[in-house]
Design a protein around this motif. Sequence first.
Motif, PDB file in Angstrom:
ATOM      1  N   ASP A  45      19.073  -9.115  15.331  1.00 22.84           N
ATOM      2  CA  ASP A  45      20.316  -8.433  15.704  1.00 22.84           C
ATOM      3  C   ASP A  45      20.131  -7.653  17.003  1.00 22.84           C
ATOM      4  N   HIS A  46      19.010  -6.965  17.118  1.00 21.22           N
ATOM      5  CA  HIS A  46      18.730  -6.192  18.338  1.00 21.22           C
ATOM      6  C   HIS A  46      18.631  -7.108  19.548  1.00 21.22           C
ATOM      7  N   GLU A  47      17.965  -8.228  19.382  1.00 24.04           N
ATOM      8  CA  GLU A  47      17.838  -9.199  20.486  1.00 24.04           C
ATOM      9  C   GLU A  47      19.207  -9.715  20.906  1.00 24.04           C
ATOM     10  N   LEU A  48      20.047 -10.071  19.940  1.00 21.30           N
ATOM     11  CA  LEU A  48      21.371 -10.618  20.256  1.00 21.30           C
ATOM     12  C   LEU A  48      22.266  -9.583  20.933  1.00 21.30           C
ATOM     13  N   ILE A  49      22.213  -8.337  20.456  1.00 20.34           N
ATOM     14  CA  ILE A  49      23.026  -7.275  21.055  1.00 20.34           C
ATOM     15  C   ILE A  49      22.603  -7.027  22.492  1.00 20.34           C
ATOM     16  N   GLU A  50      21.298  -6.964  22.741  1.00 22.84           N
ATOM     17  CA  GLU A  50      20.807  -6.722  24.093  1.00 22.84           C
ATOM     18  C   GLU A  50      21.169  -7.870  25.031  1.00 22.84           C
ATOM     19  N   ARG A  51      21.118  -9.094  24.517  1.00 23.10           N
ATOM     20  CA  ARG A  51      21.514 -10.254  25.343  1.00 23.10           C
ATOM     21  C   ARG A  51      22.993 -10.178  25.698  1.00 23.10           C
ATOM     22  N   GLU A  52      23.807  -9.799  24.721  1.00 24.23           N
ATOM     23  CA  GLU A  52      25.239  -9.687  24.973  1.00 24.23           C
ATOM     24  C   GLU A  52      25.518  -8.590  25.997  1.00 24.23           C
TER      25      GLU A  52
END
Length: 247
Positions: A45-52
């Motif tokens: 989730d953290h990876e996806l949020i940072e990518r977004e």
Amino acid sequence: MNDIVIEQLRSLRLSPFANALELQRQQPTTFNELGFEERLTLLLDHELIERENARVKRLRKQAKFRLDAPPEKLNYSIERGLIKSEIAPLIGGNYLQLKQNILITGKTGCGKTYLACALGEQGCRQQYRVRYYRLGRLLDALIAARVDGSYTLLMNQLSKVELLILDDWGLEKMTARQASELLEVIEDRYQVNSTIIASQVPVKEWHQLISNPTIADALLDRLIHNSYKIDLNGDSQRKNNLTLSDH
């Protein structure tokens, strides 16, 4: 072994994942009671949020907005004629999904540019490609591109932008050549992508701004058809802000 895992994650360009894993290790009492998949889900989730967030930041930079205009700070005072219930669907992005245009008109300083940029900012947050131009500069760029051989590249870029914002529409009357160039841009975008126009000239007077009436008919038909029209009222926002700052 721990360092190797972190290095592997960074080499895979999963730095947010690696940072979140390091945080979990630093706070074992917080995360040790969680199962493997729960902890993995938090890391992903953290990876996806940072990518977004990184993508939105990149889209915002590419848009080249004239103003930093968070939509949360829009002024919905009654005298402006900006009705929150009517703007909410636009903030939601339904016009982008339906490939519709927005035409914003009003006197100098009433907040047209801010509203256009706020809608553009929201478009970036929704991960649409946005580009802001002052109309005069776009027309100059199109004519220059004809000369230096970059015209096809520029036209392809403009056609792929999901939201094109054209500000300062109507400051000067368009020549037949300028109108023809702009018609090419709008023709490529018609019912494919959305365009926002901001102008201090009422829509009913736009035809007079284009010297060639035939081109004017074609251009305005594509812009005005099935578009949202917003007419802003009230005193100059710049004047009001200056008055407030003096007190």
